[in-house]
Design a protein around this motif. Structure first.
Motif, short mmCIF file in Angstrom:
data_model
loop_
_atom_site.label_atom_id
_atom_site.label_comp_id
_atom_site.label_asym_id
_atom_site.label_seq_id
_atom_site.Cartn_x
_atom_site.Cartn_y
_atom_site.Cartn_z
N VAL A 53 -10.99 4.11 -3.84
CA VAL A 53 -11.06 2.79 -4.48
C VAL A 53 -9.64 2.36 -4.80
CG1 VAL A 53 -13.35 3.14 -5.46
CG2 VAL A 53 -11.34 3.82 -6.77
N PRO A 54 -9.38 1.06 -4.90
CA PRO A 54 -8.01 0.62 -5.20
C PRO A 54 -7.52 1.18 -6.53
CG PRO A 54 -9.38 -1.23 -4.52
CD PRO A 54 -10.30 -0.07 -4.72
N SER A 86 -2.81 2.08 -4.21
CA SER A 86 -3.26 3.13 -3.29
C SER A 86 -4.77 3.09 -3.16
CB SER A 86 -2.83 4.50 -3.82
OG SER A 86 -3.41 5.54 -3.07
N TYR A 87 -5.24 3.46 -1.98
CA TYR A 87 -6.67 3.68 -1.76
C TYR A 87 -6.96 5.17 -1.64
CZ TYR A 87 -7.38 -1.30 -0.75
OH TYR A 87 -7.47 -2.67 -0.84
N PRO A 109 0.83 -1.22 0.00
CA PRO A 109 0.00 0.00 0.00
C PRO A 109 0.85 1.26 0.00
CG PRO A 109 -0.10 -1.12 2.14
CD PRO A 109 0.59 -2.05 1.20
#
Length: 205
Positions: free
Chosen positions: A124-125, A119-120, A114
């Protein structure tokens, strides 16, 4: 000139068809592009299985890490950096008990990071390793692309998912399968894959 990264992961050594054809693809692309080739053999040079040092260290400031945490993070970052600089990634995977080998899974656990490879941040991913071409070579003794065993393919589907999760969405899949269904079936599977690889390289050229 392309920077090519070849990742092999089968413990079958010289008998590995995933390694054989992945290597053929990587060498073929290198010869045509005049680029460089980096080889990551995850059996000869395995990625470490993740530990608490890696899990804790990767979210800490560098100057707050212990020596063990620093080493774990540096080892993982070496693998990530190989992906970052590559233009083309060729990944070979032989099925072990319906899934990728433990060697390949350890590599995945190190590079699925991450804030580094995904990344969030947008809610959202979002994969961060974008703009790369991937050739995924999977091998299995049985036939898993269709038929009664298709639901048991936890190798190809998983690899496509995790590659896409970190931003590697431009993936061309080459399957070698059915090699334990007798000598004739194995010979046919190898010949078919060899022809597919040659067609792929002709298209790259």
């Amino acid at each position: 000139m392309s920077k090519i990264l070849l990742i092999t992961s089968s413990p079958r050594g010289t008998e590995s068809l995933s390694t054989r054809f992945a290597t053929e693809i990587a060498n073929g692309i290198r010869m045509q592009s005049g680029g460089s080739l980096t080889v990551r053999d995850l059996v000869a040079n395995p990625a470490p299985h993740i530990t608490q040092d890696y899990i804790k260290g990767r979210v800490m400031a560098p100057d707050a890490r212990t020596a063990e945490e620093t080493k774990a993070v540096e080892d993982a970052m070496e693998l990530v950096d190989e992906l970052r600089v590559a233009d083309v990634i060729v990944l070979g995977s032989g099925m072990m008990n319906f899934a990728p080998s433990s060697q390949l899974k350890a590599w995945i656990d190190n590079i699925t990071w991450p804030g580094v490879t995904f990344s969030y941040g947008t809610g959202v991913p979002q994969g961060l390793l974008t703009g790369k071409k991937v050739y995924l070579v999977t091998a299995s003794g049985g036939v898993f692309s269709e038929g009664v065993y298709a639901p048991f393919d936890f190798q190809t589907n998983y690899l496509l998912h995790v590659l896409g999760f970190i931003g590697l969405t431009d993936v061309e899949l080459i399957r070698i399968e059915g090699t334990v269904q007798g000598p004739d079936a194995a010979k046919a599977a190898i010949a078919s894959t060899g022809a597919a690889v040659q067609a792929l390289l002709a298209k790259v050229a």
